[in-house]
Design a protein around this motif. Structure first.
Motif, PDB file in Angstrom:
ATOM      1  N   GLU A  60      -3.886  -1.281  16.403  1.00 18.25           N
ATOM      2  CA  GLU A  60      -3.401  -2.038  17.553  1.00 18.25           C
ATOM      3  C   GLU A  60      -2.442  -3.136  17.112  1.00 18.25           C
ATOM      4  OE1 GLU A  60      -6.457  -3.094  20.305  1.00 18.25           O
ATOM      5  OE2 GLU A  60      -5.164  -4.442  21.455  1.00 18.25           O
ATOM      6  N   ALA A  61      -2.785  -3.754  15.950  1.00 16.07           N
ATOM      7  CA  ALA A  61      -1.910  -4.817  15.441  1.00 16.07           C
ATOM      8  C   ALA A  61      -0.556  -4.264  15.015  1.00 16.07           C
ATOM      9  CB  ALA A  61      -2.587  -5.522  14.254  1.00 16.07           C
ATOM     10  N   SER A  62      -0.579  -3.031  14.536  1.00 18.30           N
ATOM     11  CA  SER A  62       0.687  -2.444  14.067  1.00 18.30           C
ATOM     12  C   SER A  62       1.654  -2.146  15.212  1.00 18.30           C
ATOM     13  CB  SER A  62       0.402  -1.159  13.272  1.00 18.30           C
ATOM     14  OG  SER A  62      -0.063  -0.139  14.144  1.00 18.30           O
ATOM     15  N   LEU A  63       1.133  -2.086  16.414  1.00 20.10           N
ATOM     16  CA  LEU A  63       2.001  -1.779  17.558  1.00 20.10           C
ATOM     17  C   LEU A  63       3.068  -2.845  17.768  1.00 20.10           C
ATOM     18  CD1 LEU A  63      -0.605  -0.535  20.221  1.00 20.10           C
ATOM     19  CD2 LEU A  63       0.867   0.844  18.741  1.00 20.10           C
ATOM     20  N   ASN A  69      -8.444  -2.156  15.126  1.00 19.54           N
ATOM     21  CA  ASN A  69      -7.736  -3.433  15.155  1.00 19.54           C
ATOM     22  C   ASN A  69      -6.427  -3.332  14.367  1.00 19.54           C
ATOM     23  OD1 ASN A  69      -9.776  -4.571  16.680  1.00 19.54           O
ATOM     24  ND2 ASN A  69     -10.895  -5.373  14.898  1.00 19.54           N
ATOM     25  N   GLN A  70      -6.493  -2.632  13.215  1.00 22.49           N
ATOM     26  CA  GLN A  70      -5.283  -2.511  12.381  1.00 22.49           C
ATOM     27  C   GLN A  70      -4.193  -1.734  13.124  1.00 22.49           C
ATOM     28  OE1 GLN A  70      -5.959  -0.452   8.665  1.00 22.49           O
ATOM     29  NE2 GLN A  70      -3.767  -0.377   8.184  1.00 22.49           N
ATOM     30  N   ASP A  87     -18.204  -0.223  11.849  1.00 17.50           N
ATOM     31  CA  ASP A  87     -17.334  -1.348  11.510  1.00 17.50           C
ATOM     32  C   ASP A  87     -15.978  -0.851  10.976  1.00 17.50           C
ATOM     33  OD1 ASP A  87     -19.252  -3.096  12.304  1.00 17.50           O
ATOM     34  OD2 ASP A  87     -20.062  -3.456  10.273  1.00 17.50           O
ATOM     35  N   ALA A  88     -16.008   0.215  10.204  1.00 20.13           N
ATOM     36  CA  ALA A  88     -14.755   0.771   9.667  1.00 20.13           C
ATOM     37  C   ALA A  88     -13.849   1.260  10.801  1.00 20.13           C
ATOM     38  CB  ALA A  88     -15.066   1.918   8.708  1.00 20.13           C
ATOM     39  N   LEU A 143      -4.031   9.602  13.792  1.00 21.44           N
ATOM     40  CA  LEU A 143      -3.509   8.660  12.794  1.00 21.44           C
ATOM     41  C   LEU A 143      -4.387   8.658  11.535  1.00 21.44           C
ATOM     42  CD1 LEU A 143      -2.515   5.632  15.088  1.00 21.44           C
ATOM     43  CD2 LEU A 143      -0.996   7.283  13.950  1.00 21.44           C
ATOM     44  N   ALA A 144      -3.754   8.471  10.410  1.00 24.90           N
ATOM     45  CA  ALA A 144      -4.471   8.490   9.117  1.00 24.90           C
ATOM     46  C   ALA A 144      -5.332   7.249   8.916  1.00 24.90           C
ATOM     47  CB  ALA A 144      -3.454   8.594   7.980  1.00 24.90           C
ATOM     48  N   GLU A 145      -5.040   6.161   9.690  1.00 26.72           N
ATOM     49  CA  GLU A 145      -5.817   4.930   9.523  1.00 26.72           C
ATOM     50  C   GLU A 145      -7.273   5.111   9.945  1.00 26.72           C
ATOM     51  OE1 GLU A 145      -2.850   5.157  10.629  1.00 26.72           O
ATOM     52  OE2 GLU A 145      -1.574   3.581   9.811  1.00 26.72           O
ATOM     53  N   TRP A 146      -7.541   6.067  10.800  1.00 22.31           N
ATOM     54  CA  TRP A 146      -8.939   6.278  11.238  1.00 22.31           C
ATOM     55  C   TRP A 146      -9.784   6.789  10.063  1.00 22.31           C
ATOM     56  CZ3 TRP A 146      -9.834   4.049  15.598  1.00 22.31           C
ATOM     57  CH2 TRP A 146      -8.938   4.093  16.687  1.00 22.31           C
TER      58      TRP A 146
END
Lengths: 365, 147
Positions: free
Chosen positions: B120-123, B117-118, B110-111, B139-142
Motif C-alpha cells: 500500500e505504501a508503494s502505491l 502495508n508495504q 503479521d508477515a 505480487l511477489a511481496e506477499w
C-alpha cells in the motif's frame, strides 16, 4: 324568238375584223353582250351602248358555216328589265355591233331566264376570224343547277367514287351497290345471329342475377347490419372507446389502434418496449440492458430512453470468477433511480457486468 | 426509430420524443443509439461532444481514485490471506491457548500485514502506467501461501 335582228357593225368593229382578216391581228373575240332598256340610234360611229345597264359574260358562239356564225347569250339572274338595245363587245371592250328597236326585244321577269340567239350572215368567209368567249356555253356541262351535257362514268370511276362531273348509269350503280348491299345483308344476318346468342346469354345472366338477389349477407359477431342483395347494404363494426378498452368488460366492439395506444419498442441487448393500455399518457414502459459497474465504486447507468416516472429497477450480475471472493457484488441504490438513470454500488474488488430490468411510466399522449 | 440525446445535470440521457427532451437535445439514429448503449454495457462513459452529439470513451479514473481502489483491494487480499492462514475462531483459540503452532500462525499473519502495508505504501510513488496494470493478488511481496 325567230325575229330578224339587223345588227349594225360599228366602224371600230369593222376595223378590228379587217385587221384580223389581213393577218394584222389574230382572230377577234366577241366576249360580252351589252344590254340597254333605251332605244338607241344605231350608227357605225357608235362606240358605246347608251343606257347600258348590264353585260352578259355567258356568251358563246359557233361557226354554223363559213359565212354564218351562231351566237347565244343567256341571263339566268333574277333581274327584271325591258330589253330594247343590245351590243356585241370584243374582249378588249370595243363595241363590235349593235341593234336597237322601240318596242322591247324581250321583257324579263325575275323568275325567267333570258336566252337570245343570233345567226349572223356575212358576205364573205369570216368565221375563222371571229372567236367567242364562253365557247362551252352552247353545250354547258350539266351541274346540279344547270341542265347540260354530261359523260357517263366508267366502272372504275364509279367504284373510285371521287369524280363529281360524270354521271353514273343505273347499270353502273347496280354493279357498285351489289357488293355493298350484299355486305349489309351479311351483316344483318350476323347481327340477327348475335342477337339470338345475346338473348340466350341475357337469360343466363338474368338467372345468375336472380340467384344473387336471393342471397343475403348478414353480419355476425362484432359485425352488424346486412340483408339481401336486392339493395345496397352497409356492415358495421362497433369501435371500442379507450375507456371501454381500459374497463375490459365490453364484448361487442373492436379495439382499434387509436383506442389501444401506441406500441413502441427497440429490441436488443439493451432495449425497451411499451405496453399499451388505452391510456397513452400513462403507458407502461419496460426497459432492460447491461452495464459495467466499476470496482469499489458507484456507477451511473443511463436508461435506453427516459421514463416519465421510473418506478423500480432490479440489477444483478458479476464478472468475478474467484471462488474465494467475499465482497458484495453490485446492487441498485434505490434512492438514485430517476427518469433517465440509476446507480449501482459495487463493493467487489473488480468491475462487474450487470444486467438490469426497469419499470416505469412514459407519456406518449 | 430515432431518439434524442442530451446531458441532464451532467449525466447522459436519451429521450423517445422530442417534446420530452431538453431544448438542446440532438436527434440520433437508432443504430447510433444502440451503439452507445452497447458501449455503456462495456464500461464506456457516454458524454456530449462540443457539438452536443453523444460520444463515448473509457471511464476516466483519477490516480487518487485508482490508488484508493487499489488500497481497498490490497486490504481485501490481505484479509483473504489471513483468514486462509487462520480463521477468526482459530485466532481466538490461539490467544486462549498459546502454542507453537499458534505462534507460527500469528507470525504468518503479521508477515501478511507487513506485506500489505508495504504494498500500500508503494502505491504513493508508483507510476501511472504501473497503477493501471498492477495485479494485487500476484505480487511477489506477499508471503508464500504454502509457508
Amino acid at each position: 324568238m325567230g325575229l330578224p335582228l339587223s345588227l349594225t357593225l360599228t366602224q371600230a368593229g369593222l376595223d378590228a375584223l379587217v385587221d384580223a382578216q389581213n393577218g394584222v391581228t389574230t382572230a377577234i373575240t366577241i366576249a360580252q353582250l351589252g344590254l340597254s332598256e333605251q332605244q338607241v340610234s344605231v350608227a357605225p360611229t357608235l362606240d358605246a351602248l347608251p343606257g347600258e345597264f348590264k353585260r352578259l359574260d355567258s356568251f358563246a358562239g359557233i361557226a354554223a358555216s363559213e359565212t354564218i356564225i351562231h351566237m347565244t347569250a343567256q341571263d339566268a339572274s333574277q333581274d327584271t328589265y325591258d330589253l330594247r338595245s343590245i351590243g356585241l363587245f370584243l374582249d378588249d371592250g370595243t363595241l363590235f355591233a349593235a341593234y336597237s328597236q322601240a318596242d322591247p326585244i324581250f321583257r324579263k321577269v325575275d323568275i325567267a331566264t333570258f336566252l337570245v340567239s343570233f345567226d349572223v350572215l356575212f358576205s364573205e368567209t369570216i368565221t375563222g376570224d371571229i372567236a367567242f368567249g364562253d365557247a362551252s356555253f352552247l353545250y354547258p356541262p350539266a351541274t346540279e343547277q344547270t341542265k347540260g351535257v354530261a359523260e357517263i362514268a366508267t366502272h372504275g370511276e364509279t367504284d373510285a367514287g371521287e369524280d363529281d362531273s360524270r354521271i353514273v348509269s343505273p347499270a353502273k350503280l347496280a354493279g357498285r351497290l351489289a357488293p355493298i348491299l350484299q355486305s349489309i345483308a351479311d351483316q344483318a344476318a350476323a347481327l340477327a345471329a348475335e342477337e339470338t346468342t345475346r338473348a340466350d346469354e341475357d337469360d343466363a345472366l338474368q338467372a345468375l342475377i336472380d340467384a344473387l338477389l336471393a342471397r343475403t349477407i348478414t353480419g355476425s359477431g362484432l359485425v352488424t347490419g346486412g340483408g339481401s342483395l336486392a339493395a345496397s347494404r352497409v356492415l358495421q363494426v362497433a369501435i371500442a372507446s379507450a375507456a371501454q378498452v381500459r374497463a375490459g368488460t365490453d364484448n361487442g366492439s373492436a379495439i382499434t389502434p387509436a383506442a389501444l395506444g401506441p406500441m413502441t419498442k427497440s429490441l436488443g441487448q439493451s432495449g425497451y418496449a411499451t405496453v399499451p393500455g388505452a391510456d397513452p399518457a400513462n403507458t407502461l414502459l419496460i426497459q432492460w440492458g447491461r452495464s459495467t459497474a466499476i470496482a469499489n465504486g458507484t456507477t451511473t447507468v443511463t436508461f435506453p430512453i427516459a421514463f416519465t416516472d421510473a418506478y423500480s429497477v432490479v440489477a444483478d450480475g458479476t464478472s468475478d470468477t474467484n471462488q474465494d471472493a467475499q465482497d458484495n457484488y453490485p446492487s441498485v441504490r434505490a434512492s438514485s433511480i430517476g427518469p433517465t438513470s440509476f446507480q449501482v454500488w459495487n463493493a467487489n474488488q473488480q468491475s462487474d457486468v450487470i444486467c438490469y430490468v426497469a419499470l416505469g411510466r412514459i407519456d406518449l399522449s | 426509430m430515432t431518439a434524442f440525446f442530451a446531458m441532464v445535470e451532467g449525466a447522459p440521457a436519451f429521450f423517445l420524443l422530442r417534446r420530452q427532451a431538453p431544448a438542446d437535445a440532438v436527434e440520433i439514429e437508432d443504430a447510433r443509439h444502440r451503439e452507445l448503449l452497447d458501449a455503456q454495457a462495456a464500461g464506456k462513459e457516454i458524454y456530449a461532444g462540443e457539438d452536443g452529439k453523444p460520444r463515448y470513451r473509457q471511464v476516466q479514473v483519477t490516480m487518487a481514485d485508482r490508488r484508493a481502489s487499489l488500497a481497498r483491494t490490497i486490504r481485501a487480499e490481505a484479509r483473504r490471506r489471513i483468514l486462509l492462514v487462520s480463521p477468526e475462531w482459530r485466532q481466538l483459540n490461539d490467544l486462549r491457548e498459546p502454542s507453537d503452532e499458534g505462534a507460527a500462525r500469528f507470525a504468518a499473519i503479521d508477515a501478511i500485514r507487513a506485506a500489505s502495508n508495504q504494498i500500500e505504501a508503494s502505491l504513493a510513488d508508483m507510476p501511472a502506467e504501473e497503477l493501471e496494470t498492477i495485479d494485487i493478488k500476484t505480487l511477489a511481496e506477499w508471503p508464500s501461501e504454502n509457508d
